[in-house]
Motif scaffolding. Structure first.
Motif, PDB file in Angstrom:
ATOM      1  N   ALA A 122      39.056  27.956  66.067  1.00  0.00           N
ATOM      2  CA  ALA A 122      40.369  28.307  65.507  1.00  0.00           C
ATOM      3  C   ALA A 122      41.489  27.475  66.112  1.00  0.00           C
ATOM      4  CB  ALA A 122      40.636  29.783  65.767  1.00  0.00           C
ATOM      5  N   MET A 123      41.166  26.592  67.075  1.00  0.00           N
ATOM      6  CA  MET A 123      42.239  25.875  67.776  1.00  0.00           C
ATOM      7  C   MET A 123      42.239  24.390  67.434  1.00  0.00           C
ATOM      8  SD  MET A 123      43.167  26.147  71.654  1.00  0.00           S
ATOM      9  CE  MET A 123      42.129  27.425  72.241  1.00  0.00           C
ATOM     10  N   PRO A 124      43.424  23.763  67.309  1.00  0.00           N
ATOM     11  CA  PRO A 124      43.477  22.312  67.158  1.00  0.00           C
ATOM     12  C   PRO A 124      42.758  21.651  68.338  1.00  0.00           C
ATOM     13  CG  PRO A 124      45.644  23.292  66.792  1.00  0.00           C
ATOM     14  CD  PRO A 124      44.774  24.377  67.326  1.00  0.00           C
ATOM     15  N   TRP A 125      42.052  20.560  68.087  1.00  0.00           N
ATOM     16  CA  TRP A 125      41.150  20.058  69.123  1.00  0.00           C
ATOM     17  C   TRP A 125      41.116  18.535  69.204  1.00  0.00           C
ATOM     18  CZ3 TRP A 125      37.104  16.977  67.287  1.00  0.00           C
ATOM     19  CH2 TRP A 125      36.866  17.046  65.908  1.00  0.00           C
ATOM     20  N   SER A 126      40.573  18.058  70.328  1.00  0.00           N
ATOM     21  CA  SER A 126      40.159  16.663  70.524  1.00  0.00           C
ATOM     22  C   SER A 126      38.882  16.745  71.361  1.00  0.00           C
ATOM     23  CB  SER A 126      41.187  15.861  71.317  1.00  0.00           C
ATOM     24  OG  SER A 126      42.482  16.031  70.795  1.00  0.00           O
ATOM     25  N   ILE A 127      38.002  15.766  71.201  1.00  0.00           N
ATOM     26  CA  ILE A 127      36.812  15.699  72.063  1.00  0.00           C
ATOM     27  C   ILE A 127      36.744  14.306  72.685  1.00  0.00           C
ATOM     28  CG2 ILE A 127      34.277  15.703  72.154  1.00  0.00           C
ATOM     29  CD1 ILE A 127      34.318  17.778  69.867  1.00  0.00           C
ATOM     30  N   VAL A 128      36.589  14.263  74.016  1.00  0.00           N
ATOM     31  CA  VAL A 128      36.359  13.001  74.719  1.00  0.00           C
ATOM     32  C   VAL A 128      34.906  13.020  75.178  1.00  0.00           C
ATOM     33  CG1 VAL A 128      36.991  11.555  76.695  1.00  0.00           C
ATOM     34  CG2 VAL A 128      38.767  12.873  75.486  1.00  0.00           C
ATOM     35  N   ARG A 129      34.165  11.989  74.761  1.00  0.00           N
ATOM     36  CA  ARG A 129      32.767  11.886  75.183  1.00  0.00           C
ATOM     37  C   ARG A 129      32.666  10.810  76.253  1.00  0.00           C
ATOM     38  NH1 ARG A 129      28.826  11.246  70.225  1.00  0.00           N
ATOM     39  NH2 ARG A 129      28.230  13.424  70.021  1.00  0.00           N
ATOM     40  N   ALA A 130      31.915  11.108  77.297  1.00  0.00           N
ATOM     41  CA  ALA A 130      31.761  10.140  78.389  1.00  0.00           C
ATOM     42  C   ALA A 130      30.291   9.822  78.598  1.00  0.00           C
ATOM     43  CB  ALA A 130      32.354  10.711  79.677  1.00  0.00           C
ATOM     44  N   THR A 131      30.036   8.669  79.212  1.00  0.00           N
ATOM     45  CA  THR A 131      28.673   8.347  79.643  1.00  0.00           C
ATOM     46  C   THR A 131      28.411   9.013  80.998  1.00  0.00           C
ATOM     47  OG1 THR A 131      29.606   6.298  80.498  1.00  0.00           O
ATOM     48  CG2 THR A 131      28.483   6.174  78.362  1.00  0.00           C
ATOM     49  N   GLN A 132      27.249   8.758  81.586  1.00  0.00           N
ATOM     50  CA  GLN A 132      26.858   9.415  82.845  1.00  0.00           C
ATOM     51  C   GLN A 132      27.806   8.980  83.965  1.00  0.00           C
ATOM     52  OE1 GLN A 132      24.667   8.203  80.488  1.00  0.00           O
ATOM     53  NE2 GLN A 132      24.503  10.361  79.957  1.00  0.00           N
ATOM     54  N   PHE A 133      28.188   9.952  84.791  1.00  0.00           N
ATOM     55  CA  PHE A 133      29.127   9.683  85.882  1.00  0.00           C
ATOM     56  C   PHE A 133      28.397   9.002  87.057  1.00  0.00           C
ATOM     57  CE2 PHE A 133      31.379  13.896  84.599  1.00  0.00           C
ATOM     58  CZ  PHE A 133      31.879  13.285  83.468  1.00  0.00           C
ATOM     59  N   HIS A 134      29.085   8.098  87.756  1.00  0.00           N
ATOM     60  CA  HIS A 134      28.502   7.463  88.951  1.00  0.00           C
ATOM     61  C   HIS A 134      27.967   8.509  89.939  1.00  0.00           C
ATOM     62  CE1 HIS A 134      29.762   3.653  87.450  1.00  0.00           C
ATOM     63  NE2 HIS A 134      31.007   3.673  87.883  1.00  0.00           N
ATOM     64  N   PRO A 135      28.712   9.584  90.239  1.00  0.00           N
ATOM     65  CA  PRO A 135      28.171  10.556  91.215  1.00  0.00           C
ATOM     66  C   PRO A 135      26.907  11.264  90.736  1.00  0.00           C
ATOM     67  CG  PRO A 135      30.361  11.233  90.416  1.00  0.00           C
ATOM     68  CD  PRO A 135      30.105   9.855  89.900  1.00  0.00           C
ATOM     69  N   LEU A 136      26.731  11.391  89.408  1.00  0.00           N
ATOM     70  CA  LEU A 136      25.488  12.000  88.903  1.00  0.00           C
ATOM     71  C   LEU A 136      24.301  11.107  89.257  1.00  0.00           C
ATOM     72  CD1 LEU A 136      24.050  14.103  86.828  1.00  0.00           C
ATOM     73  CD2 LEU A 136      24.203  12.184  85.262  1.00  0.00           C
ATOM     74  N   LEU A 137      24.432   9.807  88.972  1.00  0.00           N
ATOM     75  CA  LEU A 137      23.334   8.880  89.267  1.00  0.00           C
ATOM     76  C   LEU A 137      23.061   8.824  90.767  1.00  0.00           C
ATOM     77  CD1 LEU A 137      23.865   5.744  87.039  1.00  0.00           C
ATOM     78  CD2 LEU A 137      22.151   7.513  86.851  1.00  0.00           C
ATOM     79  N   ALA A 138      24.135   8.755  91.555  1.00  0.00           N
ATOM     80  CA  ALA A 138      23.965   8.692  93.007  1.00  0.00           C
ATOM     81  C   ALA A 138      23.237   9.944  93.503  1.00  0.00           C
ATOM     82  CB  ALA A 138      25.322   8.546  93.688  1.00  0.00           C
TER      83      ALA A 138
END
Ligand SMILES: NC(=O)c1ccc[n+]([C@@H]2O[C@H](COP(=O)([O-])OP(=O)(O)OC[C@H]3O[C@@H](n4cnc5c(N)ncnc54)[C@H](OP(=O)(O)O)[C@@H]3O)[C@@H](O)[C@H]2O)c1
Length: 253
Positions: A122-138
């Motif tokens: 019900a809310m106006p929206w935006s979506i930002v998609r990101a790739t894998q974060f450096h700290p996740l891989l580390a």
């Protein structure tokens, strides 16, 4: 603006909080352990009070892969949108994963479902998609290296610094609802094997690279670069540069 960041204590969320505060916005940190605005997305507890007077919400919460992920990311997003609409919040900024719809793994299916909830909400929206974060891989490499092993599959990733993702999210907040999705990725497309070698060189840890064959549709999608996007907005900090700064790995997936 008055902005609420759900998951504002997490890997991405704390960078979003810092970025928005640095731009002069008033920021509320919402999570189960947040000192002032304690909320639980899996039950809805605390949401109404925490969203009172808020102009925009950034949802940077996450759930562990499995049941928790769906409870937080899909059902929790529905609760968050309903509470936001009731409180008169004008913009919901969702966070997702580049290529989630291309790689048929359980967690990514949950992220695709979460995006659907935002689009239908019900809310106006935006979506930002990101790739894998450096700290996740580390974090993945550090955990594997405890057994003196490193995963060395040959599919490509395009890892990114969460501080740069946070800046892209702050831009999206300030731009207002786009009713659309944008991708943000790191500057280099490298195989997990190459990234593991970089991690080993820079940390000086002793570990053997183990080839890893990933079968099935998910394996094919990963090898085809399913988690990368050459057309995304591109960050500046490489995995090697991020490691040089000695920043902390993430414990979460
Ligand atoms: N990690 C990556 O590489 C990556 C890549 C691309 C996109 N993303 C997306 O970025 C977003 C954030 O991921 P992250 O890795 O930064 O997450 P994270 O470090 O695991 O942090 C999760 C946050 O969610 C909060 N949280 C968990 N369960 C909750 C609940 N029931 N109610 C309220 N808050 C809850 C946690 O705080 P408490 O424990 O205090 O509640 C914490 O602040 C997710 O949408 C993820 O899909 C992540």
């Amino acid at each position: 603006m008055q902005i609420a960041v759900t998951g504002g204590t997490g890997t991405l969320g704390r960078e979003v909080v810092a970025e928005l505060a640095g731009r002069g916005h008033s920021v509320r940190v919402l999570s189960r352990s947040a000192p002032q605005h304690r909320v639980d997305l899996s039950t809805g507890e605390g949401l109404a009070a925490a969203l009172d007077g808020v102009d925009a919400v950034v949802d940077a919460a996450n759930g562990k892969p499995g049941r928790d992920a769906r409870a937080v990311l899909v059902d929790g997003t529905r609760r968050l949108l309903e509470a936001g609409a009731a409180a008169g919040v004008g913009h919901h900024v969702g966070v997702s994963v580049v290529g989630a719809e291309r790689v048929p793994w359980g967690y990514y299916k949950v992220k695709v479902a979460q995006e659907g909830v935002v689009r239908a909400g019900a809310m106006p929206w935006s979506i930002v998609r990101a790739t894998q974060f450096h700290p996740l891989l580390a974090g993945v490499f550090a955990r594997a290296a405890r057994a003196r092993l490193l995963p060395g599959p040959t599919f490509p990733l395009q890892p990114v610094d969460p501080r740069e993702v946070a800046a892209a999210i702050a831009d999206a907040v300030e731009a207002g609802p786009s009713q659309g999705t944008s991708d943000f990725a790191g500057p280099e497309r490298r195989t997990v094997r190459e990234l593991a070698r970089t991690w080993r060189e820079q940390t000086g840890r002793q570990a053997v690279l183990v080839p890893l064959a990933l079968p099935g549709a998910a394996g094919r999608a990963l090898r085809a670069g399913g988690l990368t996007d050459p057309d995304a907005s591109i960050g500046r900090t490489t995995f090697a540069q991020w490691l040089t700064e000695g920043r902390q790995p993430s414990g979460a997936l």
